[in-house]
Design a protein around this motif. Structure first.
Motif, PDB file in Angstrom:
ATOM      1  N   SER A  60      -1.637  -3.076  -8.867  1.00  0.00           N
ATOM      2  CA  SER A  60      -2.575  -1.970  -9.105  1.00  0.00           C
ATOM      3  C   SER A  60      -2.927  -1.268  -7.798  1.00  0.00           C
ATOM      4  O   SER A  60      -3.007  -0.035  -7.752  1.00  0.00           O
ATOM      5  CB  SER A  60      -3.844  -2.493  -9.789  1.00  0.00           C
ATOM      6  OG  SER A  60      -3.534  -3.002 -11.075  1.00  0.00           O
ATOM      7  N   GLN A  61      -3.131  -2.062  -6.738  1.00  0.00           N
ATOM      8  CA  GLN A  61      -3.414  -1.473  -5.423  1.00  0.00           C
ATOM      9  C   GLN A  61      -2.214  -0.664  -4.930  1.00  0.00           C
ATOM     10  O   GLN A  61      -2.383   0.434  -4.372  1.00  0.00           O
ATOM     11  CB  GLN A  61      -3.759  -2.565  -4.420  1.00  0.00           C
ATOM     12  CG  GLN A  61      -5.088  -3.258  -4.682  1.00  0.00           C
ATOM     13  CD  GLN A  61      -5.334  -4.370  -3.685  1.00  0.00           C
ATOM     14  OE1 GLN A  61      -5.209  -4.186  -2.475  1.00  0.00           O
ATOM     15  NE2 GLN A  61      -5.689  -5.546  -4.184  1.00  0.00           N
TER      16      GLN A  61
ATOM     17  N   ASP B 166      -3.357  -7.383  -9.783  1.00  0.00           N
ATOM     18  CA  ASP B 166      -4.284  -6.729  -8.859  1.00  0.00           C
ATOM     19  C   ASP B 166      -3.533  -6.069  -7.698  1.00  0.00           C
ATOM     20  O   ASP B 166      -3.813  -4.916  -7.341  1.00  0.00           O
ATOM     21  CB  ASP B 166      -5.304  -7.743  -8.330  1.00  0.00           C
ATOM     22  CG  ASP B 166      -6.326  -7.096  -7.403  1.00  0.00           C
ATOM     23  OD1 ASP B 166      -6.948  -6.100  -7.821  1.00  0.00           O
ATOM     24  OD2 ASP B 166      -6.497  -7.577  -6.272  1.00  0.00           O
TER      25      ASP B 166
ATOM     26  N   SER C 163       2.037   0.515   0.574  1.00  0.00           N
ATOM     27  CA  SER C 163       2.450   0.209  -0.794  1.00  0.00           C
ATOM     28  C   SER C 163       3.546  -0.850  -0.818  1.00  0.00           C
ATOM     29  O   SER C 163       3.521  -1.779  -1.639  1.00  0.00           O
ATOM     30  CB  SER C 163       2.922   1.488  -1.485  1.00  0.00           C
ATOM     31  OG  SER C 163       3.483   1.210  -2.729  1.00  0.00           O
TER      32      SER C 163
ATOM     33  N   LEU D 118       2.103  -4.294  -0.234  1.00  0.00           N
ATOM     34  CA  LEU D 118       1.404  -4.767  -1.425  1.00  0.00           C
ATOM     35  C   LEU D 118       2.401  -5.212  -2.495  1.00  0.00           C
ATOM     36  O   LEU D 118       2.205  -6.236  -3.150  1.00  0.00           O
ATOM     37  CB  LEU D 118       0.489  -3.661  -1.979  1.00  0.00           C
ATOM     38  CG  LEU D 118      -0.748  -3.356  -1.145  1.00  0.00           C
ATOM     39  CD1 LEU D 118      -1.350  -2.022  -1.538  1.00  0.00           C
ATOM     40  CD2 LEU D 118      -1.782  -4.468  -1.298  1.00  0.00           C
TER      41      LEU D 118
ATOM     42  N   ALA E 157      -1.986   2.595  -6.763  1.00  0.00           N
ATOM     43  CA  ALA E 157      -2.981   3.563  -6.277  1.00  0.00           C
ATOM     44  C   ALA E 157      -2.428   4.340  -5.074  1.00  0.00           C
ATOM     45  O   ALA E 157      -2.737   5.528  -4.906  1.00  0.00           O
ATOM     46  CB  ALA E 157      -4.275   2.845  -5.899  1.00  0.00           C
TER      47      ALA E 157
END
Length: 81
Positions: A27-28, A24, A3, A6, A31
């Motif tokens: 969002s990853q 994007d 995380s 990212l 998640a």
């Protein structure tokens, strides 16, 4: 990818004005870390740049729900409203 990795890539994309990529990547990251208010607040800012105001408010609200003391989440929401 972690995380935090990212999130770092998303911040870099945002700085480079690649807002769709930033959304994007955030969002990853979300998640993988769905309770990280910072990620929602930062994705809200990227959505504001894309004029995705509905998504931006939803992200700001989620950040506020996760961390009611996060000033920048309220700021993001205020920017949209």
């Amino acid at each position: 990818m972690a995380s935090s990795d990212l999130e770092k890539k998303a911040k870099e994309a945002f700085i480079d004005d690649h807002f769709e990529l930033a959304v994007d990547l955030y969002s990853q990251a979300i998640a993988l870390s769905p309770s990280n208010a910072e990620l929602f607040a930062d994705r809200a800012q990227a959505n504001i740049k894309l004029q995705n105001f509905t998504e931006a408010v939803a992200d700001a609200n989620k950040a506020i729900e996760l961390d009611p003391s996060m000033a920048k989440a309220y700021l993001r929401k205020g920017q949209v409203l």
